[in-house]
Scaffold this motif. Structure first.
Motif, PDB file in Angstrom:
ATOM      1  N   LYS A  47       5.397  14.028  -4.556  1.00  0.00           N
ATOM      2  CA  LYS A  47       4.755  13.006  -5.384  1.00  0.00           C
ATOM      3  C   LYS A  47       5.624  11.737  -5.418  1.00  0.00           C
ATOM      4  N   PRO A  48       4.982  10.565  -5.437  1.00  0.00           N
ATOM      5  CA  PRO A  48       5.733   9.305  -5.469  1.00  0.00           C
ATOM      6  C   PRO A  48       6.754   9.240  -6.607  1.00  0.00           C
ATOM      7  N   LYS A  49       6.428   9.831  -7.740  1.00  0.00           N
ATOM      8  CA  LYS A  49       7.317   9.768  -8.903  1.00  0.00           C
ATOM      9  C   LYS A  49       8.660  10.412  -8.609  1.00  0.00           C
ATOM     10  N   LYS A 100       0.845  -1.199   0.000  1.00  0.00           N
ATOM     11  CA  LYS A 100       0.000   0.000   0.000  1.00  0.00           C
ATOM     12  C   LYS A 100       0.881   1.249   0.000  1.00  0.00           C
ATOM     13  N   GLY A 101       0.236   2.392  -0.176  1.00  0.00           N
ATOM     14  CA  GLY A 101       0.936   3.667  -0.100  1.00  0.00           C
ATOM     15  C   GLY A 101       2.107   3.791  -1.055  1.00  0.00           C
ATOM     16  N   LEU A 102       3.167   4.414  -0.585  1.00  0.00           N
ATOM     17  CA  LEU A 102       4.350   4.633  -1.420  1.00  0.00           C
ATOM     18  C   LEU A 102       4.938   3.313  -1.899  1.00  0.00           C
ATOM     19  N   GLY A 103       4.974   2.314  -1.032  1.00  0.00           N
ATOM     20  CA  GLY A 103       5.524   1.014  -1.416  1.00  0.00           C
ATOM     21  C   GLY A 103       4.825   0.418  -2.611  1.00  0.00           C
ATOM     22  N   PHE A 104       3.501   0.530  -2.647  1.00  0.00           N
ATOM     23  CA  PHE A 104       2.741  -0.016  -3.772  1.00  0.00           C
ATOM     24  C   PHE A 104       2.996   0.774  -5.049  1.00  0.00           C
ATOM     25  N   GLU A 105       3.177   2.088  -4.932  1.00  0.00           N
ATOM     26  CA  GLU A 105       3.514   2.900  -6.097  1.00  0.00           C
ATOM     27  C   GLU A 105       4.864   2.464  -6.670  1.00  0.00           C
ATOM     28  N   ILE A 106       5.797   2.126  -5.797  1.00  0.00           N
ATOM     29  CA  ILE A 106       7.105   1.647  -6.228  1.00  0.00           C
ATOM     30  C   ILE A 106       6.980   0.287  -6.905  1.00  0.00           C
ATOM     31  N   VAL A 107       6.161  -0.589  -6.338  1.00  0.00           N
ATOM     32  CA  VAL A 107       5.924  -1.909  -6.933  1.00  0.00           C
ATOM     33  C   VAL A 107       5.389  -1.764  -8.351  1.00  0.00           C
ATOM     34  N   GLU A 148       5.740   0.622 -10.434  1.00  0.00           N
ATOM     35  CA  GLU A 148       6.751   1.185 -11.331  1.00  0.00           C
ATOM     36  C   GLU A 148       7.769   0.139 -11.777  1.00  0.00           C
ATOM     37  N   PHE A 149       8.155  -0.756 -10.874  1.00  0.00           N
ATOM     38  CA  PHE A 149       9.236  -1.704 -11.164  1.00  0.00           C
ATOM     39  C   PHE A 149       8.748  -3.083 -11.620  1.00  0.00           C
ATOM     40  N   SER A 150       7.459  -3.326 -11.583  1.00  0.00           N
ATOM     41  CA  SER A 150       6.947  -4.688 -11.799  1.00  0.00           C
ATOM     42  C   SER A 150       7.137  -5.226 -13.212  1.00  0.00           C
TER      43      SER A 150
END
Length: 237
Positions: A206-208, A13-20, A22-24
């Motif tokens: 922003k997460p980006k 969730k949150g920032l971690g999920f945004e990172i997932v 992006e890299f998936s």
């Protein structure tokens, strides 16, 4: 083409999920989290409470059977939510340490003992709460401050193995359905007034912006380690 292996801790969730997200697509992704939540599409998911040392070791032994090396570790575990009415109590402070510090110390200990590999890049997501009193819970600020110092000590110790480890310390991150998003929806004037009064650049993070910095640290950066990159719009100046 050979895909590099990336381990993300706290990616549900949150920032971690945004990172997932992006890299998936371009990497072999392994995600550690207590709950699956949004990760149904990601097959390399491992349920684990990283604050439990024995459980963390078991998960890394399982990972070792799947891959010989992890190229990038992104640590994004933590919480600043109040956990007690008495935030000065030992129990309250220990809860914050368990969630925000021991989760990482357990992870890095298990990784180094079981994988024993070199040339890994590690990025630890911390918080500006560990650097300045921004009215976050005391235990949370203490835990993040401890995490920051721990990473800097590790950086020198791990350099001989060509392992790079760096911190990213964000300020107020705005993500759909996160706490700031909810506050902004409920009291937009109050939130905007707070940001304008406390953040010189008058922006949310922003997460980006964080993701782009992770990519920068991962791709062909051979001489950056032990650094703390603050992305907060100038809030702690």
């Amino acid at each position: 083409m050979f895909k590099k292996n990336i381990l993300i801790a706290g990616g549900s969730k949150g920032l971690g999920f945004e990172i997932v997200k992006e890299f998936s697509s371009n990497y072999n992704l392994f995600v550690l989290s207590r709950k699956r939540r949004n990760l149904n599409k990601h097959t390399n998911f491992f349920s684990v409470d990283l604050s439990k040392e024995n459980n963390t070791f078991k998960i890394f032994k399982t990972l070792k059977k799947k891959v010989k090396k992890i190229d990038l570790i992104i640590f994004c575990v933590g919480s600043g939510r109040p956990n007690s009415k008495n935030e000065l109590s030992k129990n309250s402070i220990m809860n914050y340490l368990d969630t925000n510090f021991f989760t990482f110390s357990n992870l890095i200990n298990a990784y180094l003992k079981i994988f024993n590999s070199d040339k890994t890049s590690i990025v630890v997501i911390s918080s500006i709460a560990g650097k300045k009193n921004i009215k976050a819970p005391i235990g949370y600020s203490l835990a993040k401050n401890t995490l920051d110092l721990f990473v800097k000590i590790l950086a020198k110790n791990l350099a001989s193995n060509k392992i790079k480890i760096n911190l990213i310390s964000p300020g107020n991150i705005l993500i759909q359905k996160n706490n700031w998003s909810k506050k902004l929806k409920k009291n937009p004037k109050t939130v905007k007034r707070y940001i304008k009064s406390n953040v010189p650049l008058n922006n949310f993070i922003k997460p980006k912006e964080i993701i782009n910095l992770i990519k920068f640290l991962f791709n062909n950066q051979k001489n950056i380690t032990g650094s703390d990159f603050i992305i907060d719009g100038g809030q702690i100046l």
